[in-house]
Design a protein around this motif. Structure first.
Motif, PDB file in Angstrom:
ATOM      1  N   ALA A 276      -2.856 -33.803  -7.242  1.00  0.00           N
ATOM      2  CA  ALA A 276      -4.094 -34.518  -7.529  1.00  0.00           C
ATOM      3  C   ALA A 276      -3.739 -35.929  -7.987  1.00  0.00           C
ATOM      4  CB  ALA A 276      -4.889 -33.793  -8.616  1.00  0.00           C
ATOM      5  N   PRO A 277      -4.689 -36.864  -7.944  1.00  0.00           N
ATOM      6  CA  PRO A 277      -4.411 -38.221  -8.427  1.00  0.00           C
ATOM      7  C   PRO A 277      -4.077 -38.231  -9.912  1.00  0.00           C
ATOM      8  CG  PRO A 277      -6.429 -38.157  -7.117  1.00  0.00           C
ATOM      9  CD  PRO A 277      -6.041 -36.731  -7.378  1.00  0.00           C
ATOM     10  N   ALA A 278      -3.207 -39.145 -10.302  1.00  0.00           N
ATOM     11  CA  ALA A 278      -2.900 -39.346 -11.712  1.00  0.00           C
ATOM     12  C   ALA A 278      -3.995 -40.197 -12.356  1.00  0.00           C
ATOM     13  CB  ALA A 278      -1.547 -40.038 -11.866  1.00  0.00           C
ATOM     14  N   ALA A 279      -4.291 -39.902 -13.609  1.00  0.00           N
ATOM     15  CA  ALA A 279      -5.410 -40.558 -14.288  1.00  0.00           C
ATOM     16  C   ALA A 279      -5.263 -42.075 -14.314  1.00  0.00           C
ATOM     17  CB  ALA A 279      -5.532 -40.013 -15.709  1.00  0.00           C
ATOM     18  N   HIS A 280      -4.039 -42.556 -14.577  1.00  0.00           N
ATOM     19  CA  HIS A 280      -3.827 -44.001 -14.663  1.00  0.00           C
ATOM     20  C   HIS A 280      -2.997 -44.520 -13.487  1.00  0.00           C
ATOM     21  CE1 HIS A 280      -5.570 -44.021 -18.689  1.00  0.00           C
ATOM     22  NE2 HIS A 280      -4.864 -42.925 -18.912  1.00  0.00           N
TER      23      HIS A 280
ATOM     24  N   PHE B 123      10.265 -29.842  -5.121  1.00  0.00           N
ATOM     25  CA  PHE B 123       9.760 -30.019  -6.472  1.00  0.00           C
ATOM     26  C   PHE B 123       8.842 -31.240  -6.507  1.00  0.00           C
ATOM     27  CE2 PHE B 123      13.849 -27.928  -8.141  1.00  0.00           C
ATOM     28  CZ  PHE B 123      13.220 -26.694  -8.268  1.00  0.00           C
ATOM     29  N   HIS B 124       7.814 -31.166  -7.337  1.00  0.00           N
ATOM     30  CA  HIS B 124       6.883 -32.287  -7.450  1.00  0.00           C
ATOM     31  C   HIS B 124       7.601 -33.496  -8.055  1.00  0.00           C
ATOM     32  CE1 HIS B 124       3.323 -34.638  -8.525  1.00  0.00           C
ATOM     33  NE2 HIS B 124       2.668 -33.884  -7.665  1.00  0.00           N
ATOM     34  N   VAL B 125       7.122 -34.680  -7.703  1.00  0.00           N
ATOM     35  CA  VAL B 125       7.740 -35.916  -8.186  1.00  0.00           C
ATOM     36  C   VAL B 125       7.216 -36.322  -9.559  1.00  0.00           C
ATOM     37  CG1 VAL B 125       8.328 -36.821  -5.918  1.00  0.00           C
ATOM     38  CG2 VAL B 125       6.041 -37.232  -6.827  1.00  0.00           C
ATOM     39  N   SER B 126       6.773 -35.368 -10.348  1.00  0.00           N
ATOM     40  CA  SER B 126       6.298 -35.642 -11.702  1.00  0.00           C
ATOM     41  C   SER B 126       7.454 -36.100 -12.577  1.00  0.00           C
ATOM     42  CB  SER B 126       5.674 -34.389 -12.311  1.00  0.00           C
ATOM     43  OG  SER B 126       6.659 -33.389 -12.496  1.00  0.00           O
ATOM     44  N   GLN B 127       7.126 -36.832 -13.638  1.00  0.00           N
ATOM     45  CA  GLN B 127       8.161 -37.291 -14.555  1.00  0.00           C
ATOM     46  C   GLN B 127       8.863 -36.111 -15.225  1.00  0.00           C
ATOM     47  OE1 GLN B 127       7.118 -40.689 -17.124  1.00  0.00           O
ATOM     48  NE2 GLN B 127       5.269 -40.945 -15.894  1.00  0.00           N
ATOM     49  N   GLN B 128       8.164 -35.016 -15.410  1.00  0.00           N
ATOM     50  CA  GLN B 128       8.777 -33.828 -15.991  1.00  0.00           C
ATOM     51  C   GLN B 128       9.963 -33.360 -15.154  1.00  0.00           C
ATOM     52  OE1 GLN B 128       6.059 -30.574 -16.468  1.00  0.00           O
ATOM     53  NE2 GLN B 128       7.594 -29.189 -17.322  1.00  0.00           N
TER      54      GLN B 128
ATOM     55  N   ARG C 150       4.826 -43.720 -12.108  1.00  0.00           N
ATOM     56  CA  ARG C 150       6.250 -43.511 -11.856  1.00  0.00           C
ATOM     57  C   ARG C 150       6.506 -42.414 -10.834  1.00  0.00           C
ATOM     58  NH1 ARG C 150       9.265 -44.420 -17.747  1.00  0.00           N
ATOM     59  NH2 ARG C 150       8.601 -46.596 -17.988  1.00  0.00           N
ATOM     60  N   SER C 151       5.586 -41.467 -10.732  1.00  0.00           N
ATOM     61  CA  SER C 151       5.742 -40.448  -9.690  1.00  0.00           C
ATOM     62  C   SER C 151       5.703 -41.096  -8.315  1.00  0.00           C
ATOM     63  CB  SER C 151       4.636 -39.400  -9.810  1.00  0.00           C
ATOM     64  OG  SER C 151       4.742 -38.696 -11.025  1.00  0.00           O
ATOM     65  N   GLY C 152       4.749 -42.002  -8.132  1.00  0.00           N
ATOM     66  CA  GLY C 152       4.660 -42.720  -6.870  1.00  0.00           C
ATOM     67  C   GLY C 152       5.864 -43.601  -6.632  1.00  0.00           C
TER      68      GLY C 152
ATOM     69  N   ARG D 254      15.701 -32.425 -12.714  1.00  0.00           N
ATOM     70  CA  ARG D 254      15.401 -31.250 -11.885  1.00  0.00           C
ATOM     71  C   ARG D 254      15.203 -31.671 -10.434  1.00  0.00           C
ATOM     72  NH1 ARG D 254      10.134 -27.300 -11.781  1.00  0.00           N
ATOM     73  NH2 ARG D 254      11.229 -25.391 -11.153  1.00  0.00           N
ATOM     74  N   LEU D 255      14.604 -32.852 -10.241  1.00  0.00           N
ATOM     75  CA  LEU D 255      14.489 -33.449  -8.907  1.00  0.00           C
ATOM     76  C   LEU D 255      15.183 -34.795  -8.937  1.00  0.00           C
ATOM     77  CD1 LEU D 255      13.293 -33.372  -6.023  1.00  0.00           C
ATOM     78  CD2 LEU D 255      11.304 -34.577  -6.940  1.00  0.00           C
ATOM     79  N   THR D 256      16.221 -34.938  -8.147  1.00  0.00           N
ATOM     80  CA  THR D 256      16.971 -36.192  -8.082  1.00  0.00           C
ATOM     81  C   THR D 256      16.588 -36.950  -6.812  1.00  0.00           C
ATOM     82  OG1 THR D 256      18.802 -35.242  -6.831  1.00  0.00           O
ATOM     83  CG2 THR D 256      18.890 -35.056  -9.258  1.00  0.00           C
TER      84      THR D 256
END
Length: 271
Positions: free
Chosen positions: A95-99, A241-246, A112-114, A252-254
């Motif tokens: 889903a879209p990120a809020a900011h 893996f999702h490109v989330s900052q987590q 940063r995910s993008g 976990r994702l390089t």
């Protein structure tokens, strides 16, 4: 201050209400299944108000804004897919990120995910530049498209199952309109994986039972259940893996892991 993102396909200024209780409403997501083009689909999408919780959240975020973006005008509406309209590879997020996309109006843009995703697309030859900061920054995608099963920013990045199902017609119709050239779908994360397989199952692809579990690097080749259906006979779904900052901040994702998935997608698309 960056310019306000333009509304896709002339949707600016419209205030057509959606009635979540009436699937026949022209603004209800179910009506998107009849969109005759990607432009028509986007025009329908940006006016959608079918999920009260998501509408309230995306508009609250757009009004209050983050301090770093307080001088910017937020998009604050559903976010269309972005990229090559005749893509061989489709990337499905959450889903879209809020900011991020809720601010810029373009999928995976402004956070940063993008940054992580489009840098990888540039390294692997799918994008003309490595950054994605605003809807008018000149970014172009070649042979690839990014989209999501939920088009409004959800609180805590967690759409409910009901919201995911209500939004599903947008992903389904977008996949149909991108056309018969799609050979590979990359699912970012477990929710994107589940939503994508559900959509493909409903569209007549032979999804295995039980459904394959999500894992990074998982590769599943699907065939059409009905031989009379048009289009390619196979579609390969890749898990990433999702490109989330987590995931990206913890390793976990390089970058190399994401590059490997995109390079595999290119290999399959042109194989």
């Amino acid at each position: 201050m960056p310019p306000t993102p333009s509304v896709p396909s002339g949707g600016a200024g419209r205030s057509v209400p959606a009635d979540p209780a009436d699937p026949a409403s022209p603004r209800y997501p179910e009506a998107a299944r009849t969109a005759g083009s990607l432009a028509a689909l986007d025009d329908h999408l940006v006016d959608c108000r079918a999920c009260p919780r998501l509408v309230a959240w995306r508009e609250e975020v757009a009004a209050t804004r983050r301090a770093a973006f307080r001088d910017q005008t937020y998009w604050g509406r559903p976010v269309p897919g972005f990229g090559d309209p005749q893509a061989a590879v489709v990337v499905v997020g959450l889903a879209p990120a809020a900011h991020g996309a809720n601010r810029t109006g373009r999928m995976f843009t402004g956070d940063r995910s993008g940054d992580f995703l489009f840098a990888a697309m540039h390294r692997t030859g799918f994008a003309n530049q490595a950054t994605s900061t605003a809807a008018d920054d000149g970014l172009e995608l070649r042979g690839i498209r990014v989209t999501a099963p939920v088009r409004c920013a959800p609180p805590a990045n967690k759409p409910t199952p009901a919201e995911r199902r209500r939004c599903a017609p947008y992903l389904a119709r977008e996949l149909e309109l991108v056309g018969d050239g799609v050979r590979v779908a990359v699912a970012l994360g477990a929710i994107g994986w589940q939503a994508l397989l559900t959509t493909l199952d409903e569209q007549g692809w032979e999804v295995p039972r039980p459904r394959p579990r999500f894992a990074h690097g998982t590769e599943v080749t699907l065939r059409r259940a009905r031989s009379e259906d048009p289009g390619p006979g196979t579609l390969t779904v890749l898990g990433c893996f999702h490109v989330s900052q987590q995931n990206t901040f913890t390793g976990r994702l390089t970058p190399r892991m994401l590059d490997d998935v995109l390079e595999r997608a290119r290999e399959l698309a042109h194989g």
